[in-house]
Write a protein that holds these residues in place. Structure first.
Motif, PDB file in Angstrom:
ATOM      1  N   ILE A  53      -2.751  -4.480  -1.373  1.00  0.00           N
ATOM      2  CA  ILE A  53      -1.328  -4.026  -1.080  1.00  0.00           C
ATOM      3  C   ILE A  53      -0.924  -2.835  -1.584  1.00  0.00           C
ATOM      4  O   ILE A  53      -0.447  -1.782  -1.021  1.00  0.00           O
ATOM      5  CB  ILE A  53      -0.290  -5.274  -1.373  1.00  0.00           C
ATOM      6  N   PRO A  54      -1.135  -2.789  -3.025  1.00  0.00           N
ATOM      7  CA  PRO A  54      -0.848  -1.611  -3.492  1.00  0.00           C
ATOM      8  C   PRO A  54      -1.237  -0.429  -3.098  1.00  0.00           C
ATOM      9  O   PRO A  54      -1.187   0.937  -3.226  1.00  0.00           O
ATOM     10  CB  PRO A  54      -0.679  -1.605  -5.231  1.00  0.00           C
ATOM     11  N   ILE A  55      -2.804  -0.538  -2.929  1.00  0.00           N
ATOM     12  CA  ILE A  55      -3.890   0.582  -2.375  1.00  0.00           C
ATOM     13  C   ILE A  55      -3.294   0.975  -1.074  1.00  0.00           C
ATOM     14  O   ILE A  55      -3.358   2.220  -0.746  1.00  0.00           O
ATOM     15  CB  ILE A  55      -5.215   0.052  -2.415  1.00  0.00           C
ATOM     16  N   LEU A  56      -3.010   0.249  -0.109  1.00  0.00           N
ATOM     17  CA  LEU A  56      -2.363   0.372   1.190  1.00  0.00           C
ATOM     18  C   LEU A  56      -1.033   1.243   1.074  1.00  0.00           C
ATOM     19  O   LEU A  56      -0.830   2.309   1.697  1.00  0.00           O
ATOM     20  CB  LEU A  56      -2.205  -0.780   2.119  1.00  0.00           C
ATOM     21  N   LEU A  57      -0.300   0.817   0.191  1.00  0.00           N
ATOM     22  CA  LEU A  57       1.083   1.370   0.043  1.00  0.00           C
ATOM     23  C   LEU A  57       0.895   2.800  -0.313  1.00  0.00           C
ATOM     24  O   LEU A  57       1.448   3.864   0.097  1.00  0.00           O
ATOM     25  CB  LEU A  57       1.987   0.855  -0.662  1.00  0.00           C
ATOM     26  N   ALA A  58       0.043   3.040  -1.235  1.00  0.00           N
ATOM     27  CA  ALA A  58      -0.254   4.304  -1.891  1.00  0.00           C
ATOM     28  C   ALA A  58      -0.814   5.214  -1.052  1.00  0.00           C
ATOM     29  O   ALA A  58      -0.332   6.644  -0.609  1.00  0.00           O
ATOM     30  CB  ALA A  58      -1.174   4.194  -3.423  1.00  0.00           C
ATOM     31  N   GLY A  59      -2.086   4.607  -0.286  1.00  0.00           N
ATOM     32  CA  GLY A  59      -2.901   5.485   0.419  1.00  0.00           C
ATOM     33  C   GLY A  59      -2.223   5.890   1.757  1.00  0.00           C
ATOM     34  O   GLY A  59      -2.215   6.851   2.374  1.00  0.00           O
ATOM     35  N   MET A  60      -1.360   4.723   2.335  1.00  0.00           N
ATOM     36  CA  MET A  60      -0.653   5.123   3.937  1.00  0.00           C
ATOM     37  C   MET A  60       0.580   5.713   3.598  1.00  0.00           C
ATOM     38  O   MET A  60       1.031   6.396   4.636  1.00  0.00           O
ATOM     39  CB  MET A  60      -0.946   3.804   4.476  1.00  0.00           C
ATOM     40  N   CYS A  61       1.517   5.447   2.655  1.00  0.00           N
ATOM     41  CA  CYS A  61       2.587   5.665   2.524  1.00  0.00           C
ATOM     42  C   CYS A  61       2.963   6.806   1.483  1.00  0.00           C
ATOM     43  O   CYS A  61       4.005   7.424   1.260  1.00  0.00           O
ATOM     44  CB  CYS A  61       3.560   4.691   2.101  1.00  0.00           C
ATOM     45  N   GLY A  62       1.834   7.144   0.578  1.00  0.00           N
ATOM     46  CA  GLY A  62       2.015   8.042  -0.541  1.00  0.00           C
ATOM     47  C   GLY A  62       3.037   7.608  -1.686  1.00  0.00           C
ATOM     48  O   GLY A  62       3.589   8.432  -2.431  1.00  0.00           O
ATOM     49  N   LEU A  63       2.970   6.292  -1.830  1.00  0.00           N
ATOM     50  CA  LEU A  63       3.944   5.712  -2.734  1.00  0.00           C
ATOM     51  C   LEU A  63       3.205   5.917  -4.177  1.00  0.00           C
ATOM     52  O   LEU A  63       2.020   5.769  -4.278  1.00  0.00           O
ATOM     53  CB  LEU A  63       4.327   4.539  -2.622  1.00  0.00           C
ATOM     54  N   ARG A  64       4.081   6.202  -5.145  1.00  0.00           N
ATOM     55  CA  ARG A  64       3.429   6.284  -6.610  1.00  0.00           C
ATOM     56  C   ARG A  64       3.423   4.646  -7.027  1.00  0.00           C
ATOM     57  O   ARG A  64       4.229   4.013  -6.476  1.00  0.00           O
ATOM     58  CB  ARG A  64       4.432   7.107  -7.618  1.00  0.00           C
ATOM     59  N   LEU A  65       2.589   4.486  -8.405  1.00  0.00           N
ATOM     60  CA  LEU A  65       2.703   3.057  -8.700  1.00  0.00           C
ATOM     61  C   LEU A  65       3.986   2.604  -9.252  1.00  0.00           C
ATOM     62  O   LEU A  65       4.191   1.342  -8.926  1.00  0.00           O
ATOM     63  CB  LEU A  65       1.567   3.118  -9.920  1.00  0.00           C
ATOM     64  N   SER A  66       4.842   3.307  -9.822  1.00  0.00           N
ATOM     65  CA  SER A  66       6.241   3.067 -10.238  1.00  0.00           C
ATOM     66  C   SER A  66       7.035   2.611  -9.180  1.00  0.00           C
ATOM     67  O   SER A  66       7.794   1.690  -9.112  1.00  0.00           O
ATOM     68  CB  SER A  66       6.887   3.973 -11.101  1.00  0.00           C
ATOM     69  N   GLU A  67       6.760   3.406  -8.032  1.00  0.00           N
ATOM     70  CA  GLU A  67       7.544   2.914  -6.684  1.00  0.00           C
ATOM     71  C   GLU A  67       7.238   1.743  -6.200  1.00  0.00           C
ATOM     72  O   GLU A  67       7.979   0.860  -5.666  1.00  0.00           O
ATOM     73  CB  GLU A  67       7.553   4.198  -5.850  1.00  0.00           C
ATOM     74  N   ILE A  68       5.814   1.390  -6.056  1.00  0.00           N
ATOM     75  CA  ILE A  68       5.228   0.211  -5.525  1.00  0.00           C
ATOM     76  C   ILE A  68       5.802  -0.988  -6.391  1.00  0.00           C
ATOM     77  O   ILE A  68       6.398  -1.990  -5.920  1.00  0.00           O
ATOM     78  CB  ILE A  68       3.863   0.341  -5.511  1.00  0.00           C
ATOM     79  N   LEU A  69       5.723  -0.889  -7.729  1.00  0.00           N
ATOM     80  CA  LEU A  69       6.045  -1.853  -8.548  1.00  0.00           C
ATOM     81  C   LEU A  69       7.728  -2.281  -8.472  1.00  0.00           C
ATOM     82  O   LEU A  69       8.187  -3.244  -8.665  1.00  0.00           O
ATOM     83  CB  LEU A  69       5.816  -1.604 -10.270  1.00  0.00           C
ATOM     84  N   GLY A  70       8.478  -1.153  -8.084  1.00  0.00           N
ATOM     85  CA  GLY A  70      10.083  -1.062  -8.118  1.00  0.00           C
ATOM     86  C   GLY A  70      10.301  -1.793  -6.509  1.00  0.00           C
ATOM     87  O   GLY A  70      11.662  -1.915  -6.432  1.00  0.00           O
ATOM     88  N   LEU A  71       9.405  -2.315  -5.644  1.00  0.00           N
ATOM     89  CA  LEU A  71       9.816  -2.334  -4.310  1.00  0.00           C
ATOM     90  C   LEU A  71      10.403  -3.800  -4.426  1.00  0.00           C
ATOM     91  O   LEU A  71      10.070  -4.657  -5.269  1.00  0.00           O
ATOM     92  CB  LEU A  71       8.367  -2.352  -3.321  1.00  0.00           C
ATOM     93  N   ARG A  72      11.399  -4.095  -3.745  1.00  0.00           N
ATOM     94  CA  ARG A  72      11.834  -5.420  -3.506  1.00  0.00           C
ATOM     95  C   ARG A  72      12.066  -5.709  -1.857  1.00  0.00           C
ATOM     96  O   ARG A  72      11.915  -4.835  -1.229  1.00  0.00           O
ATOM     97  CB  ARG A  72      13.354  -5.439  -3.908  1.00  0.00           C
ATOM     98  N   TRP A  73      12.101  -6.739  -1.652  1.00  0.00           N
ATOM     99  CA  TRP A  73      11.932  -7.309  -0.080  1.00  0.00           C
ATOM    100  C   TRP A  73      13.148  -6.596   0.825  1.00  0.00           C
ATOM    101  O   TRP A  73      12.918  -6.486   2.022  1.00  0.00           O
ATOM    102  CB  TRP A  73      12.071  -8.665   0.018  1.00  0.00           C
ATOM    103  N   SER A  74      14.165  -6.499  -0.038  1.00  0.00           N
ATOM    104  CA  SER A  74      15.334  -5.743   0.869  1.00  0.00           C
ATOM    105  C   SER A  74      15.061  -4.389   0.951  1.00  0.00           C
ATOM    106  O   SER A  74      15.557  -3.805   1.822  1.00  0.00           O
ATOM    107  CB  SER A  74      16.593  -5.809  -0.166  1.00  0.00           C
ATOM    108  N   ASP A  75      14.054  -3.659   0.533  1.00  0.00           N
ATOM    109  CA  ASP A  75      13.542  -2.398   0.854  1.00  0.00           C
ATOM    110  C   ASP A  75      12.744  -2.292   1.781  1.00  0.00           C
ATOM    111  O   ASP A  75      12.533  -0.985   2.590  1.00  0.00           O
ATOM    112  CB  ASP A  75      12.890  -1.892  -0.454  1.00  0.00           C
ATOM    113  N   VAL A  76      12.288  -3.273   2.277  1.00  0.00           N
ATOM    114  CA  VAL A  76      11.222  -3.288   3.389  1.00  0.00           C
ATOM    115  C   VAL A  76      12.086  -3.701   4.750  1.00  0.00           C
ATOM    116  O   VAL A  76      12.699  -4.628   4.705  1.00  0.00           O
ATOM    117  CB  VAL A  76      10.046  -4.269   3.191  1.00  0.00           C
ATOM    118  N   ASN A  77      11.840  -2.911   5.734  1.00  0.00           N
ATOM    119  CA  ASN A  77      12.460  -2.981   7.190  1.00  0.00           C
ATOM    120  C   ASN A  77      11.445  -3.094   8.153  1.00  0.00           C
ATOM    121  O   ASN A  77      10.918  -2.319   8.603  1.00  0.00           O
ATOM    122  CB  ASN A  77      13.417  -1.923   7.378  1.00  0.00           C
ATOM    123  N   PHE A  78      11.255  -4.308   8.537  1.00  0.00           N
ATOM    124  CA  PHE A  78      10.219  -4.730   9.426  1.00  0.00           C
ATOM    125  C   PHE A  78      10.233  -4.447  10.858  1.00  0.00           C
ATOM    126  O   PHE A  78       9.443  -3.898  11.683  1.00  0.00           O
ATOM    127  CB  PHE A  78       9.603  -6.309   9.341  1.00  0.00           C
TER     128      PHE A  78
END
Length: 173
Positions: free
Chosen positions: A132-157
């Motif tokens: 999951i973090p590898i996909l978020l980093a590679g596909m979205c360009g997120l930093r580790l700190s941003e990935i770890l700070g994600l909440r469900w409310s930040d995701v709009n499916f």
């Protein structure tokens, strides 16, 4: 002149006054610089005995260890602020961080995965929680700190989007 204190004591006092309203990530960064570079080299020395030569030696050693020009500048800035606090509060007469030379270093070369390397990494991690973090980093360009700070409310499916509202920072320094 106030009582003679050590660089470590001055650093602690400066930190308690200067850092109280700073972001946690900034405090963590300052403490890291102090822990790695300042305190091991001059922490037990009396503030009044520190000279420009001592500060220049620390900067030169950091450069020899392969640290970037930016790291040297950050270290010098923090060290300068600590000693300037000492001047303002009467622990020392002059700041020994003046006239320090920063060493030029070669720019960091980023290791960016090719599509093939990224696919191999995904294949290797496909049955792991790390996917999951590898996909978020590679596909979205997120930093580790941003990935770890994600909440469900930040995701709009519905819109297939992620909004970054916070970043998680480890508090250990």
């Amino acid at each position: 002149m106030k009582q003679e204190i050590t660089v470590e004591e001055l650093t602690e006092e400066w930190s308690s006054v200067h850092c109280c309203n700073l972001a946690k990530s900034t405090i963590r960064s300052y403490r890291k610089y102090c822990r790695l570079y300042i305190l091991p080299n001059i922490g037990q020395e009396k503030v009044a005995k520190i000279r420009q030569y001592d500060i220049q030696s620390i900067i030169n050693n950091v450069a020899r260890q392969g640290c970037s020009t930016k790291t040297q500048k950050n270290l010098l800035g923090i060290t300068h602020n600590i000693f300037e606090y000492g001047v303002i509060n009467g622990f020392i007469k002059n700041n020994p961080c003046k006239m320090i030379s920063i060493n030029k270093t070669t720019p960091y070369v980023y290791n960016i995965y090719t599509d093939e390397q990224y696919q191999k990494l995904l294949e290797y991690c496909k049955n792991s929680i790390d996917i999951i973090p590898i996909l978020l980093a590679g596909m979205c360009g997120l930093r580790l700190s941003e990935i770890l700070g994600l909440r469900w409310s930040d995701v709009n499916f519905e819109n297939s989007s992620i909004h970054i509202h916070s970043a998680a920072v480890a508090l250990d320094a």
